[in-house]
Write an enzyme that holds these catalytic residues in place. Structure first.
Site, PDB file in Angstrom:
ATOM      1  N   HIS A 175       0.837  -1.196   0.000  1.00 14.54           N
ATOM      2  CA  HIS A 175       0.000   0.000   0.000  1.00 14.54           C
ATOM      3  C   HIS A 175       0.876   1.252   0.000  1.00 14.54           C
ATOM      4  O   HIS A 175       1.984   1.259   0.550  1.00 14.54           O
ATOM      5  CB  HIS A 175      -0.932   0.000   1.211  1.00 14.54           C
TER       6      HIS A 175
ATOM      7  N   GLU B  60      -4.623   1.735  -7.167  1.00 10.64           N
ATOM      8  CA  GLU B  60      -4.941   2.880  -6.319  1.00 10.64           C
ATOM      9  C   GLU B  60      -4.000   4.031  -6.654  1.00 10.64           C
ATOM     10  O   GLU B  60      -2.911   4.128  -6.073  1.00 10.64           O
ATOM     11  CB  GLU B  60      -4.795   2.514  -4.840  1.00 10.64           C
TER      12      GLU B  60
END
Length: 272
Positions: free
Chosen positions: A113, A183
């Site tokens: 992430h 993302e």
């Protein structure tokens, strides 16, 4: 391939939520119970097996909640994930090994992430070690990819492909185990998601390079009304919006409707 793209051949739509560190322990338990109710209220989801459902729901709470989460979600098709893992076990103080996660009933682990990369200095080499460790314990890596700044679709896709290749070492057997969460970093926590035309264009380019079988989902300020605008996406990775379980239910209803329009070419059982 056109820039509108197309989803994977198996027709499965993925909808997942990470709580990050926004919810405390008791609040996390309440939320998980509410998610269980939201799923149970939708017969199209509550098949008793994640692999049999046209919509694959996953939740990723914080580490201390994982053990009670397995009990709250028992008998549910909801897949349990973890927000991170170590690259091994032994002398790694403060980390959580993929082997222990597997023992707890976790089948999906988020890796790479943007916050892990930025705040904890996890570079491509660290991400690759974690992906290999997760796969070695039969966990599905949810690999997060995304360009840090707003780029055109071609440049964004090239950046993401470099991340994927670094994480897998170019090994198709590792790629075959992944779910990819696109993302764009500039959209995380923003007031609105990345424009649908940008997301579809990037995902179409990724699909052209990675093939039809690797699930590609979108995350970054995602909410209701977005999934029907993303024919190139295999689902959504939700954040704070879905910390209200009723909001998650709204997206699940959209996902069920989208799944009905995507005739599966085959049934896939290789991922969580």
């Amino acid at each position: 391939m056109g820039t509108s793209g197309s989803s994977t051949g198996n027709g499965t739509v993925y909808v997942g939520v990470s709580t990050k560190m926004y919810l405390g322990y008791q609040a996390s338990l309440r939320w998980l119970s509410e998610v269980r109710s939201v799923v149970d209220e939708r017969p199209g989801l509550a098949t008793g097996s994640a692999k049999d459902s046209p919509v694959r729901v996953f939740v990723i709470p914080s580490f201390p909640v994982l053990e009670p989460a397995t009990r709250i979600l028992a008998g549910s098709p909801v897949v349990l994930g973890a927000q991170n893992c170590a690259w091994g076990d032994g002398p790694l103080t403060g980390e959580v090994s993929p082997g222990m996660l597997a023992e707890l009933g976790v089948t999906l682990v988020e890796i790479g992430h943007a916050e892990r990369r930025r705040l904890f200095a996890e570079d491509d080499a660290v991400v690759a070690r974690k992906v290999r460790a997760a796969v070695g314990h039969s966990l599905t890596p949810l690999l997060c990819i995304g360009e840090p700044d707003m780029l055109d679709a071609g440049a964004a896709a090239d950046f993401c492909l470099r991340q994927v290749r670094a994480a897998t070492g170019g090994d198709p057997a590792v790629l075959d185990r992944l779910v990819l969460a696109y993302e764009p970093v500039w959209a995380i926590g923003a007031d609105a998601p990345a424009p649908p035309h940008h997301v579809n264009s990037v995902l179409a380019l990724l699909r052209a390079e990675l093939g039809p079988d690797c699930p590609l989902i979108y995350g970054g300020s995602a909410g209701p009304g977005l999934l029907p605008q993303l024919p190139a996406a295999d689902g959504l990775f939700l954040g704070r919006f879905a910390h209200d379980a009723a909001n998650l239910g709204r997206v699940l209803d959209e996902a069920l409707a989208v799944a009905q329009t995507r005739a599966p070419a085959s049934n896939s059982s290789r991922r969580s």
